[in-house]
Design a protein around this motif. Structure first.
Motif, PDB file in Angstrom:
ATOM      1  N   LEU A 104      16.599  23.200   7.207  1.00 30.69           N
ATOM      2  CA  LEU A 104      16.311  23.139   8.686  1.00 30.69           C
ATOM      3  C   LEU A 104      14.938  23.105   8.787  1.00 30.69           C
ATOM      4  CD1 LEU A 104      18.994  25.808   9.557  1.00 30.69           C
ATOM      5  CD2 LEU A 104      18.951  23.350  10.310  1.00 30.69           C
ATOM      6  N   ARG A 105      14.173  24.028   7.754  1.00 28.08           N
ATOM      7  CA  ARG A 105      12.615  23.946   7.893  1.00 28.08           C
ATOM      8  C   ARG A 105      12.085  22.818   7.497  1.00 28.08           C
ATOM      9  NH1 ARG A 105      12.256  27.974   4.854  1.00 28.08           N
ATOM     10  NH2 ARG A 105      12.326  29.595   6.207  1.00 28.08           N
ATOM     11  N   HIS A 106      12.461  22.185   6.347  1.00 22.45           N
ATOM     12  CA  HIS A 106      11.763  21.117   5.843  1.00 22.45           C
ATOM     13  C   HIS A 106      12.119  19.856   6.890  1.00 22.45           C
ATOM     14  CE1 HIS A 106      10.148  18.682   2.561  1.00 22.45           C
ATOM     15  NE2 HIS A 106      11.162  17.704   2.773  1.00 22.45           N
ATOM     16  N   ASN A 107      13.301  19.645   6.972  1.00 22.28           N
ATOM     17  CA  ASN A 107      13.662  18.172   7.584  1.00 22.28           C
ATOM     18  C   ASN A 107      12.761  18.395   9.246  1.00 22.28           C
ATOM     19  OD1 ASN A 107      14.651  17.528   5.621  1.00 22.28           O
ATOM     20  ND2 ASN A 107      16.762  17.428   6.313  1.00 22.28           N
ATOM     21  N   TYR A 108      12.842  19.582   9.791  1.00 27.07           N
ATOM     22  CA  TYR A 108      12.483  19.619  11.010  1.00 27.07           C
ATOM     23  C   TYR A 108      10.722  19.772  11.102  1.00 27.07           C
ATOM     24  CZ  TYR A 108      10.659  21.912  15.121  1.00 27.07           C
ATOM     25  OH  TYR A 108      10.030  22.378  16.546  1.00 27.07           O
ATOM     26  N   CYS A 109      10.029  20.468   9.883  1.00 34.49           N
ATOM     27  CA  CYS A 109       8.701  20.466   9.790  1.00 34.49           C
ATOM     28  C   CYS A 109       8.278  18.990   9.621  1.00 34.49           C
ATOM     29  CB  CYS A 109       8.230  21.543   9.162  1.00 34.49           C
ATOM     30  SG  CYS A 109       8.360  22.913   9.630  1.00 34.49           S
ATOM     31  N   ILE A 110       8.526  18.319   8.718  1.00 33.38           N
ATOM     32  CA  ILE A 110       8.017  17.071   8.265  1.00 33.38           C
ATOM     33  C   ILE A 110       8.363  16.084   9.446  1.00 33.38           C
ATOM     34  CG2 ILE A 110       8.203  17.355   5.907  1.00 33.38           C
ATOM     35  CD1 ILE A 110      10.388  15.341   5.914  1.00 33.38           C
TER      36      ILE A 110
ATOM     37  N   ALA B  83      12.200  10.054   5.132  1.00 35.05           N
ATOM     38  CA  ALA B  83      11.854  11.127   4.409  1.00 35.05           C
ATOM     39  C   ALA B  83      12.611  12.115   4.758  1.00 35.05           C
ATOM     40  CB  ALA B  83      10.436  11.530   4.213  1.00 35.05           C
ATOM     41  N   ALA B  84      13.575  12.979   3.821  1.00 38.75           N
ATOM     42  CA  ALA B  84      14.290  14.175   4.269  1.00 38.75           C
ATOM     43  C   ALA B  84      14.828  14.649   3.151  1.00 38.75           C
ATOM     44  CB  ALA B  84      15.140  13.644   5.468  1.00 38.75           C
ATOM     45  N   LEU B  85      15.418  15.832   3.037  1.00 47.07           N
ATOM     46  CA  LEU B  85      16.216  16.224   2.057  1.00 47.07           C
ATOM     47  C   LEU B  85      17.534  15.989   2.766  1.00 47.07           C
ATOM     48  CD1 LEU B  85      14.959  20.023   1.761  1.00 47.07           C
ATOM     49  CD2 LEU B  85      14.981  18.060   0.277  1.00 47.07           C
ATOM     50  N   SER B  86      18.498  15.659   2.086  1.00 50.68           N
ATOM     51  CA  SER B  86      19.814  14.747   2.470  1.00 50.68           C
ATOM     52  C   SER B  86      21.234  14.909   1.791  1.00 50.68           C
ATOM     53  CB  SER B  86      19.562  13.525   2.475  1.00 50.68           C
ATOM     54  OG  SER B  86      19.415  12.690   1.407  1.00 50.68           O
ATOM     55  N   VAL B  87      21.448  16.075   0.969  1.00 56.53           N
ATOM     56  CA  VAL B  87      22.469  16.374   0.332  1.00 56.53           C
ATOM     57  C   VAL B  87      23.198  17.638   1.049  1.00 56.53           C
ATOM     58  CG1 VAL B  87      23.560  17.200  -1.849  1.00 56.53           C
ATOM     59  CG2 VAL B  87      21.381  15.933  -1.693  1.00 56.53           C
ATOM     60  N   VAL B  88      24.434  17.189   1.797  1.00 54.34           N
ATOM     61  CA  VAL B  88      25.071  17.923   2.593  1.00 54.34           C
ATOM     62  C   VAL B  88      25.594  19.296   1.918  1.00 54.34           C
ATOM     63  CG1 VAL B  88      27.612  18.443   3.722  1.00 54.34           C
ATOM     64  CG2 VAL B  88      26.261  16.241   4.030  1.00 54.34           C
TER      65      VAL B  88
ATOM     66  N   GLU C 112      22.773  19.384  11.435  1.00 56.12           N
ATOM     67  CA  GLU C 112      22.182  20.180  12.429  1.00 56.12           C
ATOM     68  C   GLU C 112      20.417  19.805  12.413  1.00 56.12           C
ATOM     69  OE1 GLU C 112      22.225  22.273  15.710  1.00 56.12           O
ATOM     70  OE2 GLU C 112      23.744  22.721  14.335  1.00 56.12           O
ATOM     71  N   SER C 113      19.891  19.684  11.181  1.00 54.70           N
ATOM     72  CA  SER C 113      18.366  19.379  11.163  1.00 54.70           C
ATOM     73  C   SER C 113      18.201  17.953  11.734  1.00 54.70           C
ATOM     74  CB  SER C 113      17.865  19.396   9.776  1.00 54.70           C
ATOM     75  OG  SER C 113      18.369  18.119   8.906  1.00 54.70           O
ATOM     76  N   LYS C 114      19.092  16.909  11.682  1.00 51.85           N
ATOM     77  CA  LYS C 114      19.030  15.730  12.149  1.00 51.85           C
ATOM     78  C   LYS C 114      19.199  15.750  13.639  1.00 51.85           C
ATOM     79  CE  LYS C 114      18.226  13.212   8.324  1.00 51.85           C
ATOM     80  NZ  LYS C 114      17.368  12.208   8.179  1.00 51.85           N
TER      81      LYS C 114
ATOM     82  N   PRO D  45       0.948  -1.335   0.021  1.00 50.48           N
ATOM     83  CA  PRO D  45      -0.153   0.044   0.138  1.00 50.48           C
ATOM     84  C   PRO D  45       0.975   1.138   0.162  1.00 50.48           C
ATOM     85  CG  PRO D  45      -0.663  -1.605   1.665  1.00 50.48           C
ATOM     86  CD  PRO D  45       0.501  -2.102   0.981  1.00 50.48           C
ATOM     87  N   PHE D  46       0.438   2.298  -0.640  1.00 50.78           N
ATOM     88  CA  PHE D  46       1.200   3.563  -1.037  1.00 50.78           C
ATOM     89  C   PHE D  46       0.504   4.695  -1.138  1.00 50.78           C
ATOM     90  CE2 PHE D  46       2.949   6.566  -4.205  1.00 50.78           C
ATOM     91  CZ  PHE D  46       3.686   7.216  -3.426  1.00 50.78           C
ATOM     92  N   TYR D  47       0.823   5.630  -0.326  1.00 55.42           N
ATOM     93  CA  TYR D  47       0.001   6.917  -0.056  1.00 55.42           C
ATOM     94  C   TYR D  47       1.271   8.151  -0.812  1.00 55.42           C
ATOM     95  CZ  TYR D  47      -3.303   4.610   2.437  1.00 55.42           C
ATOM     96  OH  TYR D  47      -4.107   3.481   3.033  1.00 55.42           O
ATOM     97  N   GLN D  48       1.028   8.854  -1.732  1.00 60.51           N
ATOM     98  CA  GLN D  48       1.584   9.894  -2.075  1.00 60.51           C
ATOM     99  C   GLN D  48       1.404  11.193  -1.191  1.00 60.51           C
ATOM    100  OE1 GLN D  48       2.128  10.493  -6.346  1.00 60.51           O
ATOM    101  NE2 GLN D  48       3.405  12.536  -6.249  1.00 60.51           N
ATOM    102  N   ILE D  49       1.892  11.430  -0.280  1.00 60.60           N
ATOM    103  CA  ILE D  49       1.811  12.533   0.540  1.00 60.60           C
ATOM    104  C   ILE D  49       2.902  13.324   1.017  1.00 60.60           C
ATOM    105  CG2 ILE D  49       0.900  12.982   3.218  1.00 60.60           C
ATOM    106  CD1 ILE D  49      -0.743  10.495   2.954  1.00 60.60           C
ATOM    107  N   ASP D  50       2.616  14.543   1.052  1.00 58.44           N
ATOM    108  CA  ASP D  50       3.925  15.359   1.480  1.00 58.44           C
ATOM    109  C   ASP D  50       3.483  15.655   3.015  1.00 58.44           C
ATOM    110  OD1 ASP D  50       5.327  17.536   2.287  1.00 58.44           O
ATOM    111  OD2 ASP D  50       4.618  19.048   0.822  1.00 58.44           O
ATOM    112  N   LEU D  51       4.594  15.211   3.880  1.00 57.25           N
ATOM    113  CA  LEU D  51       4.521  15.178   5.054  1.00 57.25           C
ATOM    114  C   LEU D  51       4.416  16.600   5.722  1.00 57.25           C
ATOM    115  CD1 LEU D  51       6.854  12.301   6.040  1.00 57.25           C
ATOM    116  CD2 LEU D  51       4.499  12.195   6.048  1.00 57.25           C
ATOM    117  N   ASN D  52       4.637  17.503   5.033  1.00 52.07           N
ATOM    118  CA  ASN D  52       4.393  18.993   5.381  1.00 52.07           C
ATOM    119  C   ASN D  52       2.999  19.235   5.599  1.00 52.07           C
ATOM    120  OD1 ASN D  52       6.887  20.838   5.632  1.00 52.07           O
ATOM    121  ND2 ASN D  52       7.241  19.880   3.690  1.00 52.07           N
TER     122      ASN D  52
END
Length: 328
Positions: free
Chosen positions: A90-96, A74-79, A144-146, A46-53
């Protein structure tokens, strides 16, 4: 058991989905497909295409049914990209993460496995190998976000009893040994797939970012862990969460330089790799090698594919069979 996996269409997440299925568990995947691939999710899952924001949509999925645990990839992950776009990372990874953790806490989920990172230690260039007690000193907004999310998980445990496993990966690499999944980032930034594409003539000469580091050949040294060994660690730590929260570093405990990666791909492919020296990238420490003693002692985890040549051979085989990645 029934598990919800966020980012299950991405590189590590898709391999963990396979490991969960192979272990007899039921899996549901959430992914916004911004970097993941629908084709990486096995048929029938089962799959749900959802933005965790979207907190309401995230909450609705978590509340919909009983989950024995949630695994969050789920995260942005390129240093390097996080250096250029710090507030976005910082905003995206923290918020989701906060949206997901809150939904779990308020709906009685008792276990969550968090995909953390060795980038927490990226600014600590004096310690090697790195164990869990090593001073945290992120060298990038990504790291830092992690770290911020690890602190959120601490409070979710303290106040809600949501036990978490904070898994600090070193360099995930390789591909499923049965050829069911592999690495397909767009754009690709990881050294091993870039080197493989250079060997296969699919890209220009490789750029080595920094050839003047204080290492044996002047290039960065990294601890590469096979992605299926990494997936196995996730299965093992779920049992630990019956009793408490845990934090583990995950790596092979041996470092390989960028030049050694090139030499290994040359052995596996039989091709000479074209490469050019390039300036160092901001946020790249000279050496990152894991001390995974705690994980090994407490879970019995042992990497099955610890040799760099084995890791690269699996990645090369997948790329040869899937020259366009998950694109058909």
């Amino acid at each position: 058991m029934r598990y919800l996996v966020t980012g299950g269409a991405g590189f590590v997440g898709s391999h963990v989905v396979l490991a969960l299925l192979d272990s007899g568990h039921e899996v549901t995947v959430i992914d916004d497909l911004s970097t993941g691939h629908r084709a990486a999710i096995p048929t029938g899952v089962p799959f749900y295409q959802i933005d965790l924001n979207n907190y309401e949509a995230t909450y609705e999925i978590v509340a919909r049914e009983h989950w024995d645990g949630v695994l969050h990839f789920a995260a942005l992950s390129v240093v390097g990209d996080s250096i250029k776009n710090p507030f976005h990372y910082l905003r995206h990874n923290y918020c989701i993460a906060v949206n997901l953790i809150q939904a779990c806490a308020e709906n009685g989920v008792k276990k969550i496995v968090f995909s953390s990172t060795a980038a927490l230690f990226g600014g600590n260039t004096q310690t090697t190998p790195i164990h869990e007690a090593t001073e945290i000193h992120p060298g990038s907004p990504y790291g830092e976000s992690k770290f911020i999310i690890e602190r959120v998980l601490h409070w979710a445990d303290t106040l809600y009893g949501l036990h978490s496993a904070r898994l600090r990966y070193f360099n995930a690499a390789g591909a499923d040994m049965l050829g069911r999944a592999g690495e397909d980032h767009r754009p690709e930034t990881h050294l091993i797939p870039l080197t493989i594409d250079a060997a296969l003539g699919r890209r220009p000469a490789l750029e080595l970012f920094g050839t003047d580091y204080p290492t044996k050949d002047g290039t960065c040294i990294r601890d590469y862990v096979h992605v299926m060994d990494l997936a196995d660690a996730h299965i093992r730590v779920l049992e630990q969460l019956d009793r408490r929260s845990v934090t583990y570093n995950i790596g092979n405990g041996r470092g390989y330089s960028n030049m050694e990666v090139i030499e290994s791909v040359e052995r596996a492919s039989g091709k000479k790799i074209p490469w050019n020296p390039a300036a160092r990238r901001k946020g790249d420490p000279a050496i990152l090698v894991a001390d995974s003693t705690t994980l090994r002692k407490e879970t019995g985890w042992q990497p099955q594919y610890s040799k760099l040549d084995d890791i690269i051979e699996s990645a090369l085989n997948w790329r040869i069979r899937h020259p366009d990645g998950y694109s058909m």
